[in-house]
Motif scaffolding. Structure first.
Motif, PDB file in Angstrom:
ATOM      1  N   PHE A  86       0.856  -1.183   0.000  1.00  0.00           N
ATOM      2  CA  PHE A  86       0.000   0.000   0.000  1.00  0.00           C
ATOM      3  C   PHE A  86       0.890   1.231   0.000  1.00  0.00           C
ATOM      4  O   PHE A  86       1.972   1.221   0.609  1.00  0.00           O
ATOM      5  N   THR A  87       0.439   2.306  -0.660  1.00  0.00           N
ATOM      6  CA  THR A  87       1.214   3.543  -0.614  1.00  0.00           C
ATOM      7  C   THR A  87       1.124   4.129   0.786  1.00  0.00           C
ATOM      8  O   THR A  87       0.169   3.869   1.527  1.00  0.00           O
ATOM      9  N   PHE A  95      -0.346  -1.460  -4.860  1.00  0.00           N
ATOM     10  CA  PHE A  95       0.462  -1.896  -5.989  1.00  0.00           C
ATOM     11  C   PHE A  95       0.941  -3.304  -5.701  1.00  0.00           C
ATOM     12  O   PHE A  95       1.035  -3.715  -4.548  1.00  0.00           O
ATOM     13  N   TYR A  96       1.214  -4.056  -6.766  1.00  0.00           N
ATOM     14  CA  TYR A  96       1.664  -5.425  -6.565  1.00  0.00           C
ATOM     15  C   TYR A  96       2.345  -5.966  -7.808  1.00  0.00           C
ATOM     16  O   TYR A  96       2.317  -5.345  -8.867  1.00  0.00           O
ATOM     17  N   VAL A  97       2.974  -7.127  -7.643  1.00  0.00           N
ATOM     18  CA  VAL A  97       3.577  -7.869  -8.740  1.00  0.00           C
ATOM     19  C   VAL A  97       2.684  -9.077  -8.992  1.00  0.00           C
ATOM     20  O   VAL A  97       2.347  -9.808  -8.071  1.00  0.00           O
ATOM     21  N   MET A 123       8.285  -0.413  -5.368  1.00  0.00           N
ATOM     22  CA  MET A 123       7.654   0.550  -4.463  1.00  0.00           C
ATOM     23  C   MET A 123       7.010   1.649  -5.300  1.00  0.00           C
ATOM     24  O   MET A 123       7.492   1.981  -6.380  1.00  0.00           O
ATOM     25  N   CYS A 124       5.877   2.151  -4.799  1.00  0.00           N
ATOM     26  CA  CYS A 124       5.126   3.165  -5.530  1.00  0.00           C
ATOM     27  C   CYS A 124       4.677   4.257  -4.570  1.00  0.00           C
ATOM     28  O   CYS A 124       4.516   4.033  -3.381  1.00  0.00           O
ATOM     29  N   ALA A 129       3.831   7.074  -9.247  1.00  0.00           N
ATOM     30  CA  ALA A 129       5.230   6.875  -9.627  1.00  0.00           C
ATOM     31  C   ALA A 129       5.737   5.605  -8.955  1.00  0.00           C
ATOM     32  O   ALA A 129       5.645   5.461  -7.737  1.00  0.00           O
ATOM     33  N   CYS A 130       6.249   4.685  -9.776  1.00  0.00           N
ATOM     34  CA  CYS A 130       6.756   3.409  -9.253  1.00  0.00           C
ATOM     35  C   CYS A 130       8.209   3.233  -9.670  1.00  0.00           C
ATOM     36  O   CYS A 130       8.629   3.689 -10.729  1.00  0.00           O
ATOM     37  N   VAL A 131       8.950   2.542  -8.826  1.00  0.00           N
ATOM     38  CA  VAL A 131      10.335   2.201  -9.116  1.00  0.00           C
ATOM     39  C   VAL A 131      10.551   0.754  -8.696  1.00  0.00           C
ATOM     40  O   VAL A 131       9.955   0.291  -7.726  1.00  0.00           O
TER      41      VAL A 131
END
Length: 182
Positions: A86-87, A95-97, A123-124, A129-131
């Motif tokens: 979670f952000t 967000f997830y894979v 991480m987002c 924005a995600c990296v």
């Protein structure tokens, strides 16, 4: 409280000290949140909770696939969901894979993004924005917003930790030359 055959994976969350755990009764799994079965997570094998203790996600076996449920609402079914987050600070987004057809895909909320051979350390931020470290072919790259940095052989990456600047514009990571016995 209720009696269970087995209790696994417990945690506290939020300033109110919410308690969450996985429990088994009659060969069925349940996610228990503050002493009550959490709706939408019956049969769940894994769960995640945001730091405020207000949002919960879980994955539930669905044949040979896994159904993701967020806040008790069933979502998409994937081959596997190995990572979820979670952000911060309030868990406004998730967000997830997701594994599907031999690839690993980054998903932000309900929106699937790029698919790669591998995804690690995702991480987002709330703004989307995600990296992450992502694998294409035999190289690992840092991906920020879908843009790939230089490719590295895995042996050159000493650890895969990533630091994202507060404004989401910069990423710090460490790589180096292969270390050998000299």
């Amino acid at each position: 409280g209720p009696t269970f055959k087995e209790v696994t994976r417990a945690a506290f969350a939020g300033s109110e000290g919410h308690v969450i755990y996985t429990a088994q009764r009659n060969d069925s799994n349940f996610v228990i949140y503050d002493g009550h079965e959490f709706p939408g997570c019956a049969g769940a094998k894994w769960w995640w909770i945001d730091s405020s203790g207000n949002r919960i996600a879980c994955v539930i076996p669905d044949g040979d696939r896994w159904q993701l449920a967020v806040d008790g609402t069933p979502a998409v079914t994937w081959d596997f969901v190995p990572y979820f987050g979670f952000t911060e600070p309030e868990g406004a987004h998730y967000f997830y894979v997701a594994h599907e057809a031999g690839k690993q895909r980054i998903v932000f909320d309900t929106q699937p993004r790029q698919a790669y051979e591998g995804v690690d350390k995702l991480m987002c931020r709330d703004d989307g924005a995600c990296v992450a470290w992502v694998k294409t072919g035999d190289k690992w790259h840092v991906s920020r917003g879908g843009m790939l940095g230089p490719g590295y052989d895995e042996k050159w990456i000493w650890n895969k930790e990533l630091l994202l600047s507060p404004d989401g514009q910069h990423v710090i990571y460490i790589t180096g030359e292969e270390r050998g016995d000299k």
